[in-house]
Design an enzyme around this catalytic site. Structure first.
Site, PDB file in Angstrom:
ATOM      1  N   ASP A 132      26.527  -3.169   8.539  1.00 33.46           N
ATOM      2  CA  ASP A 132      27.689  -2.304   8.702  1.00 33.46           C
ATOM      3  C   ASP A 132      28.049  -2.358  10.195  1.00 33.46           C
ATOM      4  O   ASP A 132      27.269  -2.843  11.033  1.00 33.46           O
ATOM      5  CB  ASP A 132      27.387  -0.876   8.233  1.00 33.46           C
ATOM      6  CG  ASP A 132      28.684  -0.107   7.943  1.00 33.46           C
ATOM      7  OD1 ASP A 132      29.764  -0.542   8.398  1.00 33.46           O
ATOM      8  OD2 ASP A 132      28.625   0.935   7.259  1.00 33.46           O
TER       9      ASP A 132
HETATM   10  C1  BGC Z   1      32.097   1.595   7.272  1.00 28.42           C
HETATM   11  C2  BGC Z   1      32.161   0.418   6.335  1.00 28.42           C
HETATM   12  C3  BGC Z   1      33.375  -0.413   6.654  1.00 28.42           C
HETATM   13  C4  BGC Z   1      33.304  -0.851   8.109  1.00 28.42           C
HETATM   14  C5  BGC Z   1      34.475  -1.723   8.523  1.00 28.42           C
HETATM   15  C6  BGC Z   1      32.230   1.192   8.732  1.00 28.42           C
HETATM   16  O1  BGC Z   1      32.419   2.312   9.511  1.00 28.42           O
HETATM   17  O2  BGC Z   1      30.895   2.298   7.065  1.00 28.42           O
HETATM   18  O3  BGC Z   1      32.205   0.870   5.012  1.00 28.42           O
HETATM   19  O4  BGC Z   1      33.466  -1.508   5.792  1.00 28.42           O
HETATM   20  O5  BGC Z   1      33.309   0.309   8.917  1.00 28.42           O
HETATM   21  O6  BGC Z   1      35.654  -1.030   8.507  1.00 28.42           O
END
Ligand code: BGC
Length: 690
Positions: A240
């Protein structure tokens, strides 16, 4: 065990591996390190001179989140109802169509990898991201997820199963440590991921939290052992965004790609780019090897090649022509996902011929309620509740923002819109703000015909007014045109068929995850707190074990306000003639379960029939009911249909932490068929022989 035909990529694993090897030979070490370190927030790096495409990754499960600050953004994308609403449809075909539509919009927008589906299990009603997920039950989530994966990948877009694993709260998600035992992990939290992997998903995103003491993105047990070895996942694993801290651990854990490849501009202390900036030094120090780098780069390239992303363009404008179809699927999802929770004296539907005037008031009348964060989708052709109700009921509707008591009293019917603004990055209280609660109570005192429409991403406290409201409609976050579906349900044009994918408790303290927030801490709703790495790591002990959702409330004898699997219809259904192919069966046998459902009312409608099992005597504590199958059936008035479901040995099994495997203990089991978890209509005892 449930079997579906998995997605097969255009190039198989072996062929893609060979091609990846030949490409790797041409890349310099520096180029490989750049590849495994993410690129420019939302890309995997490409190299024109090696014919490696740069690939764009974008959120999320309920539609394409448009990032206007990135080059050449998609002009528009359909805002679908939130995934929790999709889950409330219990319609697996719809899950596939919904995801296929999103895949097509990815293709229109040059998006090679969709950062979804999100699929963390609903453990606590306060989690700010529940709206992005599929509810509390592993079986329901699994069936929806596998179809989601098939839908999205049928368009040539890679699906990303996220967030792996046990990221069930957003309260200081970057500094929380989920403590979960092996059995619970397998029975509750891994199932939907397994279903997605078995369906052929080609990417997985690890989560922010620690699992049992180590950050998931650099956790060998999580990635190498569970994800790769046990679940057999062989494609791309990514972190993530800014979620790992130790480059050696990341590289050795089985992780492939550290996202996003740049530090965060606003919060500089968050998000170093650990792999990219340290790999060369670590190689010199012999803490990692070139083979490690090659493995990661190869996993990335292999996945891209297998999906056919070399030599074909992602962006394809022909998909812009499919948008009107997507709008229809979004609308259908809301029609089937909105849940009617209460309908005293059949106040609903309000016939157009009714002479009663309707007062429409409350929070989300002129805007469409939606979840925030990376999953947020703007939508287009937005239909507000006010517009939709006006269209359906014309002059009978009065809109008053702050009606006086006299106006509330005089109204034939009051429709009151309330809800919550849930978002990624934080949790929110189960309780509504006091003034909103008081308003509902005041209105219900003034008028006995108050219909409350709830827009929220998860359960809210309704205990103090649910018995006073004449009707309650759970409308979730309905997407860009879901208010049309709401108005159609209110007028009776559409017969509601949504059923809760969650249990709604009376008080938050009744729920299994209480208290997960460290004593004295408060809710927050800002990105600074979300990114606060100085916040002490807090242990979240999943002490309830496998007893999540209805499994918990039933075993503890706690009566919730609304049960899992519950939802009203404007018609009634009768269940009869349960026949199970064998009363006594051996390991490896299949059980055919059949029964009849009849629409015994006056309007056409769909029913969600649910099959639960119960192990009569077990060597470990087991839930009173576990959902193992379900079917949604459409029936005209008076019509009957035969429903067939199949049970396998594994459907009777629990995860045995000594055998490290599923195990069905010989003995007696109940097979129960219900209209909800609390409304069992038919049951039979069966016996599994040793
Ligand atoms: C989130 C993810 C997301 C990523 C990119 C993160 O803050 O937890 O679910 O895909 O950002 O936007």
């Amino acid at each position: 065990m449930h079997k579906i035909k998995p997605f097969t990529p255009p190039k198989n694993y072996e062929r893609a591996s060979k091609k990846a090897d030949s490409i790797l030979k041409r890349l310099t070490l520096k180029e490989k390190i750049e590849l495994i370190g993410g690129h420019n927030y939302f890309y995997i790096k490409g190299y024109e001179k090696h014919n490696i495409p740069q690939l764009y990754l974008s959120d999320a499960t309920q539609g394409v989140h448009i990032r206007r600050d990135l080059p050449d953004p998609l002009e528009k994308s359909t805002a679908f109802p939130a995934p929790i609403c999709l889950s409330s449809t219990w319609n697996t075909k719809l899950a596939r169509d919904y995801a296929k539509s999103i895949g097509e919009e990815c293709r229109a927008g040059d998006i090679a990898v969709l950062l979804g589906p999100g699929m963390n299990i609903y453990r606590i009603s306060q989690c700010g991201r529940n709206f992005e997920y599929f509810g509390e039950d592993p079986c329901l989530a699994s069936r929806m997820i596998e179809n989601y994966v098939l839908g999205i990948q049928s368009t040539g877009t890679i699906a990303t199963l996220k967030h792996f694993v046990c990221n069930n709260t957003d309260h200081h998600r970057r500094t929380s440590n989920s403590i979960v035992d092996e059995r619970t992990l397998h029975e509750i939290y891994l199932s939907a991921f397994k279903a997605g992997i078995d369906a052929g998903a080609m990417a997985v995103m690890t989560s922010y939290n620690k699992l049992n003491g180590e950050w998931c993105g650099q956790n060998e047990y999580v990635i190498k052992h569970i994800l790769r070895k046990e679940l057999g996942f062989k494609w791309l694993v990514m972190t993530d965004w800014w979620s790992v801290y130790d480059p050696v651990k990341v590289i050795k854990s089985g992780q492939d790609l550290e996202m996003p490849g740049v530090g965060m501009d606003k919060l500089e202390y968050l998000g170093d780019v650990y792999v990219k900036s340290n790999a060369s030094k670590l190689l010199k120090e012999k803490k990692i090897s070139k083979d490690d780098i090659n493995r990661m780069a190869k996993d990335i390239l292999r996945t891209e090649i297998a999906m056919g992303l070399f030599g074909r363009k992602v962006k394809d404008k022909k998909y812009l022509k499919s948008y009107s179809k997507h709008e229809k699927i979004a609308l259908q999802t809301a029609r089937e996902g909105i849940v009617l929770l209460k309908n005293k004296n059949k106040i609903l539907p309000i016939k157009k011929s009714s002479h009663k005037n309707i007062l429409l008031t409350g929070n989300y009348i002129n805007t469409v309620a939606k979840g925030g964060g990376s999953a947020e989708v703007e939508g287009y052709n937005i239909v507000t509740m006010r517009e939709a109700m006006k269209k359906e009921f014309g002059g009978k509707i009065d809109f008053i923002e702050n009606p006086a008591d006299e106006q509330v009293k005089k109204a034939g019917i009051v429709i009151l819109s309330i809800g919550t603004d849930d978002s990624e990055g934080w949790d929110r209280p189960f309780e509504l703000p006091r003034e909103v609660e008081q308003k509902i109570i005041r209105y219900t005192k003034l008028n006995s015909h108050v219909i409350v429409v709830v827009n929220s991403g998860s359960g809210i406290k309704m205990t103090d007014w649910s018995n006073k409201a004449a009707a309650i409609i759970y409308s979730w976050y309905p997407g860009q045109n879901g208010n049309k579906a709401l108005a159609e349900i209110i007028s009776g044009k559409v017969n509601p068929s949504g059923k809760l994918p969650i249990t709604i408790e009376k008080e938050f303290k009744d729920s299994p995850g209480y208290p997960y927030i460290p004593g004295g801490e408060k809710f927050y709703a800002n990105w600074e707190d979300d990114a606060d790495l100085n916040h002490p790591v807090s242990d979240i002990e999943y002490k309830e074990g496998v007893f999540v959702g209805y499994r918990w409330y039933e075993s503890k004898n706690i009566e919730p306000l609304f049960h899992f699997g519950f939802g009203l219809s404007y018609t009634t259904f009768k269940y009869s003639n349960l026949i199970i192919s064998k009363k006594s069966f051996k390991r490896g046998d299949k059980l055919r379960v059949e029964f009849m459902i009849k629409n015994s009312g006056n309007v056409a409608g769909s029913e969600v029939a649910q099959l639960y099992v119960h192990d009569v005597e077990a060597s470990v504590p087991r839930p009173i009911k576990e959902l193992k199958s379900f079917k949604k059936i459409f029936l005209k008035p008076g019509e009957s249909k035969k429903v067939i479901m199949v049970l396998n040995e594994i459907d009777l099994a629990f995860w045995d932490s000594i055998k490290h495997n599923w195990y069905a203990e010989p003995g007696e089991f109940y097979v129960m068929i219900g209209a909800s978890s609390n409304d069992i209509r038919l049951f039979e005892k069966i016996n599994l022989s040793a």
